[in-house]
Design a protein around this motif. Structure first.
Motif, PDB file in Angstrom:
ATOM      1  N   SER A 169       0.855  -1.180   0.000  1.00 31.68           N
ATOM      2  CA  SER A 169       0.000   0.000   0.000  1.00 31.68           C
ATOM      3  C   SER A 169       0.896   1.237   0.000  1.00 31.68           C
ATOM      4  CB  SER A 169      -0.884  -0.004   1.251  1.00 31.68           C
ATOM      5  OG  SER A 169      -0.092   0.137   2.421  1.00 31.68           O
ATOM      6  N   ALA A 170       0.280   2.410  -0.116  1.00 38.05           N
ATOM      7  CA  ALA A 170       1.057   3.644  -0.088  1.00 38.05           C
ATOM      8  C   ALA A 170       1.797   3.775   1.244  1.00 38.05           C
ATOM      9  CB  ALA A 170       0.132   4.839  -0.311  1.00 38.05           C
ATOM     10  N   LYS A 171       1.125   3.376   2.334  1.00 35.60           N
ATOM     11  CA  LYS A 171       1.747   3.431   3.668  1.00 35.60           C
ATOM     12  C   LYS A 171       2.910   2.447   3.751  1.00 35.60           C
ATOM     13  CE  LYS A 171       1.993   4.331   8.145  1.00 35.60           C
ATOM     14  NZ  LYS A 171       2.956   3.317   8.605  1.00 35.60           N
ATOM     15  N   ASP A 172       2.745   1.259   3.182  1.00 40.76           N
ATOM     16  CA  ASP A 172       3.824   0.260   3.189  1.00 40.76           C
ATOM     17  C   ASP A 172       5.049   0.771   2.435  1.00 40.76           C
ATOM     18  OD1 ASP A 172       2.146  -1.461   4.559  1.00 40.76           O
ATOM     19  OD2 ASP A 172       1.443  -2.459   2.738  1.00 40.76           O
ATOM     20  N   LYS A 173       4.818   1.456   1.336  1.00 41.38           N
ATOM     21  CA  LYS A 173       5.928   1.996   0.542  1.00 41.38           C
ATOM     22  C   LYS A 173       6.673   3.080   1.319  1.00 41.38           C
ATOM     23  CE  LYS A 173       3.898   0.931  -3.966  1.00 41.38           C
ATOM     24  NZ  LYS A 173       3.360   1.480  -5.240  1.00 41.38           N
ATOM     25  N   GLU A 174       5.928   3.874   2.081  1.00 40.86           N
ATOM     26  CA  GLU A 174       6.560   4.896   2.919  1.00 40.86           C
ATOM     27  C   GLU A 174       7.425   4.237   3.990  1.00 40.86           C
ATOM     28  OE1 GLU A 174       3.546   7.360   4.553  1.00 40.86           O
ATOM     29  OE2 GLU A 174       2.925   8.211   2.621  1.00 40.86           O
ATOM     30  N   ASP A 175       6.892   3.172   4.600  1.00 39.23           N
ATOM     31  CA  ASP A 175       7.638   2.445   5.629  1.00 39.23           C
ATOM     32  C   ASP A 175       8.888   1.781   5.037  1.00 39.23           C
ATOM     33  OD1 ASP A 175       5.770   3.142   7.516  1.00 39.23           O
ATOM     34  OD2 ASP A 175       4.652   1.268   7.388  1.00 39.23           O
ATOM     35  N   GLU A 176       8.743   1.261   3.831  1.00 36.36           N
ATOM     36  CA  GLU A 176       9.879   0.637   3.152  1.00 36.36           C
ATOM     37  C   GLU A 176      11.001   1.650   2.963  1.00 36.36           C
ATOM     38  OE1 GLU A 176      10.565  -2.124  -0.799  1.00 36.36           O
ATOM     39  OE2 GLU A 176       9.273  -0.361  -0.967  1.00 36.36           O
ATOM     40  N   GLN A 177      10.653   2.855   2.566  1.00 38.27           N
ATOM     41  CA  GLN A 177      11.655   3.892   2.347  1.00 38.27           C
ATOM     42  C   GLN A 177      12.328   4.287   3.657  1.00 38.27           C
ATOM     43  OE1 GLN A 177      12.679   5.024  -0.748  1.00 38.27           O
ATOM     44  NE2 GLN A 177      14.323   5.862   0.522  1.00 38.27           N
ATOM     45  N   LEU A 178      11.553   4.324   4.745  1.00 37.91           N
ATOM     46  CA  LEU A 178      12.128   4.642   6.053  1.00 37.91           C
ATOM     47  C   LEU A 178      13.197   3.607   6.436  1.00 37.91           C
ATOM     48  CD1 LEU A 178       8.949   5.708   8.084  1.00 37.91           C
ATOM     49  CD2 LEU A 178      10.819   7.179   7.333  1.00 37.91           C
ATOM     50  N   PHE A 179      12.891   2.343   6.183  1.00 36.32           N
ATOM     51  CA  PHE A 179      13.857   1.292   6.474  1.00 36.32           C
ATOM     52  C   PHE A 179      15.084   1.403   5.561  1.00 36.32           C
ATOM     53  CE2 PHE A 179      10.555  -1.022   8.862  1.00 36.32           C
ATOM     54  CZ  PHE A 179      11.329  -1.504   9.921  1.00 36.32           C
ATOM     55  N   LEU A 180      14.858   1.690   4.304  1.00 35.64           N
ATOM     56  CA  LEU A 180      15.964   1.848   3.356  1.00 35.64           C
ATOM     57  C   LEU A 180      16.935   2.922   3.823  1.00 35.64           C
ATOM     58  CD1 LEU A 180      14.179   1.591  -0.112  1.00 35.64           C
ATOM     59  CD2 LEU A 180      16.119   0.205   0.638  1.00 35.64           C
ATOM     60  N   ASP A 181      16.393   4.053   4.246  1.00 34.36           N
ATOM     61  CA  ASP A 181      17.231   5.166   4.693  1.00 34.36           C
ATOM     62  C   ASP A 181      17.962   4.823   5.988  1.00 34.36           C
ATOM     63  OD1 ASP A 181      16.312   6.586   2.515  1.00 34.36           O
ATOM     64  OD2 ASP A 181      14.743   7.625   3.656  1.00 34.36           O
ATOM     65  N   TYR A 182      17.287   4.080   6.846  1.00 30.06           N
ATOM     66  CA  TYR A 182      17.850   3.821   8.175  1.00 30.06           C
ATOM     67  C   TYR A 182      18.938   2.745   8.148  1.00 30.06           C
ATOM     68  CZ  TYR A 182      18.056   3.466  13.234  1.00 30.06           C
ATOM     69  OH  TYR A 182      18.493   3.495  14.529  1.00 30.06           O
ATOM     70  N   ILE A 183      18.705   1.672   7.405  1.00 35.43           N
ATOM     71  CA  ILE A 183      19.634   0.533   7.398  1.00 35.43           C
ATOM     72  C   ILE A 183      21.038   0.945   6.978  1.00 35.43           C
ATOM     73  CG2 ILE A 183      20.155  -1.630   6.171  1.00 35.43           C
ATOM     74  CD1 ILE A 183      17.150  -2.244   6.255  1.00 35.43           C
ATOM     75  N   ALA A 184      21.121   1.899   6.080  1.00 33.84           N
ATOM     76  CA  ALA A 184      22.436   2.354   5.601  1.00 33.84           C
ATOM     77  C   ALA A 184      23.194   3.173   6.646  1.00 33.84           C
ATOM     78  CB  ALA A 184      22.260   3.179   4.329  1.00 33.84           C
ATOM     79  N   ASN A 185      22.499   3.589   7.714  1.00 31.32           N
ATOM     80  CA  ASN A 185      23.140   4.449   8.721  1.00 31.32           C
ATOM     81  C   ASN A 185      22.790   4.012  10.136  1.00 31.32           C
ATOM     82  OD1 ASN A 185      24.241   6.779   6.924  1.00 31.32           O
ATOM     83  ND2 ASN A 185      22.129   6.530   6.245  1.00 31.32           N
ATOM     84  N   MET A 186      22.796   2.722  10.370  1.00 32.37           N
ATOM     85  CA  MET A 186      22.427   2.209  11.686  1.00 32.37           C
ATOM     86  C   MET A 186      23.515   2.470  12.717  1.00 32.37           C
ATOM     87  SD  MET A 186      20.455  -1.421  11.133  1.00 32.37           S
ATOM     88  CE  MET A 186      20.674  -1.749  12.883  1.00 32.37           C
ATOM     89  N   PRO A 187      23.120   2.746  13.970  1.00 35.55           N
ATOM     90  CA  PRO A 187      24.130   2.919  15.026  1.00 35.55           C
ATOM     91  C   PRO A 187      24.865   1.605  15.284  1.00 35.55           C
ATOM     92  CG  PRO A 187      21.895   2.887  15.935  1.00 35.55           C
ATOM     93  CD  PRO A 187      21.747   2.967  14.457  1.00 35.55           C
ATOM     94  N   ASP A 188      26.110   1.705  15.697  1.00 38.42           N
ATOM     95  CA  ASP A 188      26.949   0.517  15.876  1.00 38.42           C
ATOM     96  C   ASP A 188      26.420  -0.427  16.949  1.00 38.42           C
ATOM     97  OD1 ASP A 188      28.645   1.497  13.946  1.00 38.42           O
ATOM     98  OD2 ASP A 188      30.015   2.437  15.378  1.00 38.42           O
ATOM     99  N   TYR A 189      25.710   0.101  17.917  1.00 36.36           N
ATOM    100  CA  TYR A 189      25.272  -0.712  19.051  1.00 36.36           C
ATOM    101  C   TYR A 189      23.966  -1.479  18.785  1.00 36.36           C
ATOM    102  CZ  TYR A 189      22.738   3.702  19.697  1.00 36.36           C
ATOM    103  OH  TYR A 189      21.984   4.821  19.491  1.00 36.36           O
ATOM    104  N   SER A 190      23.311  -1.207  17.688  1.00 35.70           N
ATOM    105  CA  SER A 190      22.017  -1.833  17.433  1.00 35.70           C
ATOM    106  C   SER A 190      22.107  -2.953  16.398  1.00 35.70           C
ATOM    107  CB  SER A 190      20.994  -0.795  16.959  1.00 35.70           C
ATOM    108  OG  SER A 190      20.582   0.016  18.037  1.00 35.70           O
TER     109      SER A 190
END
Length: 218
Positions: free
Chosen positions: A90-111
């Motif tokens: 859905s449109a909401k799922d695509k937004e969530d997918e993008q949030l994960f895409l942006d975050y995974i590339a810059n995850m904190p070292d401790y997580s």
């Protein structure tokens, strides 16, 4: 990455920041998750692990990943069956997918982010999957067929301290062959029943009952 290769990676203590555990064999998926958590959280500190299901808000998951651990080395976040891995988004799922895409590339070292999806096959062509593969590990827990079950069976027999003689081994394989779909969870239960025997070396007479049960599962 195939299940056996992923296990070897754990044994070498090669940790990643993100994991995706997928495939239809839930027994392997849960077993891998258990081994991964044992490595990440040897003290079994419940406060070091947070669980989220398919109803969880994506921003809440990302906020949890941002939280620094207080008494443990890792901040471990486990999210199961998220909608972002479905075929149709859905449109909401695509937004969530993008949030994960942006975050995974810059995850904190401790997580450590552990994603588990066993509701269907994932599309490996998608950018999200390729991003997870780039920064982490994708563990494929595929169903095992009769002709390639020997590795799992021999490994599990060693773990249970069981030994089959040649006739018993052939008998057991024939029982597996009779099943329409191999369930490793069910097989494991039957093997564990055999550990109640006084002897660890088993012959075909020991597994006759298990064979009858297998046939009933057809």
């Amino acid at each position: 990455m195939k299940y056996n290769d992923a296990i070897k990676q754990l044994q070498a203590k090669q940790l990643k920041s993100v994991y995706l555990i997928t495939g239809e064999e839930l027994y392997l998926a849960e077993n891998y998750l258990k081994k991964l958590l044992t490595l990440l959280n040897p003290q079994n500190d419940e406060e070091a692990v947070q669980y989220f299901d398919s109803r969880a808000d994506t921003k809440a998951i990302l906020q949890a990943l941002d939280s620094s651990p207080f008494f443990s080395e890792h901040n471990i976040i486990i999210a199961k069956d998220l909608k972002i891995f479905q075929d149709k988004l859905s449109a909401k799922d695509k937004e969530d997918e993008q949030l994960f895409l942006d975050y995974i590339a810059n995850m904190p070292d401790y997580s450590i982010l552990i994603l588990q999806y066993n509701l269907g096959k994932i599309d490996k062509r998608r950018k999200l999957i390729k991003t997870i593969e780039k920064f982490g590990t994708i563990v494929e827990c595929e169903a095992i067929a009769y002709w390639n079950i020997n590795d799992w069976l021999n490994s599990r027999l060693r773990e249970l301290n069981l030994r089959f003689d040649r006739e018993a081994y052939a008998y057991f394989l024939e029982a597996i062959k009779s099943m329409e779909k191999i369930s490793l969870g069910f097989l494991d239960q039957e093997l564990q029943k055999l550990t109640d025997r006084k002897s660890t070396r088993l012959n075909s007479s020991h597994i006759t009952i298990s064979y009858a049960v297998f046939c009933l599962k057809k």
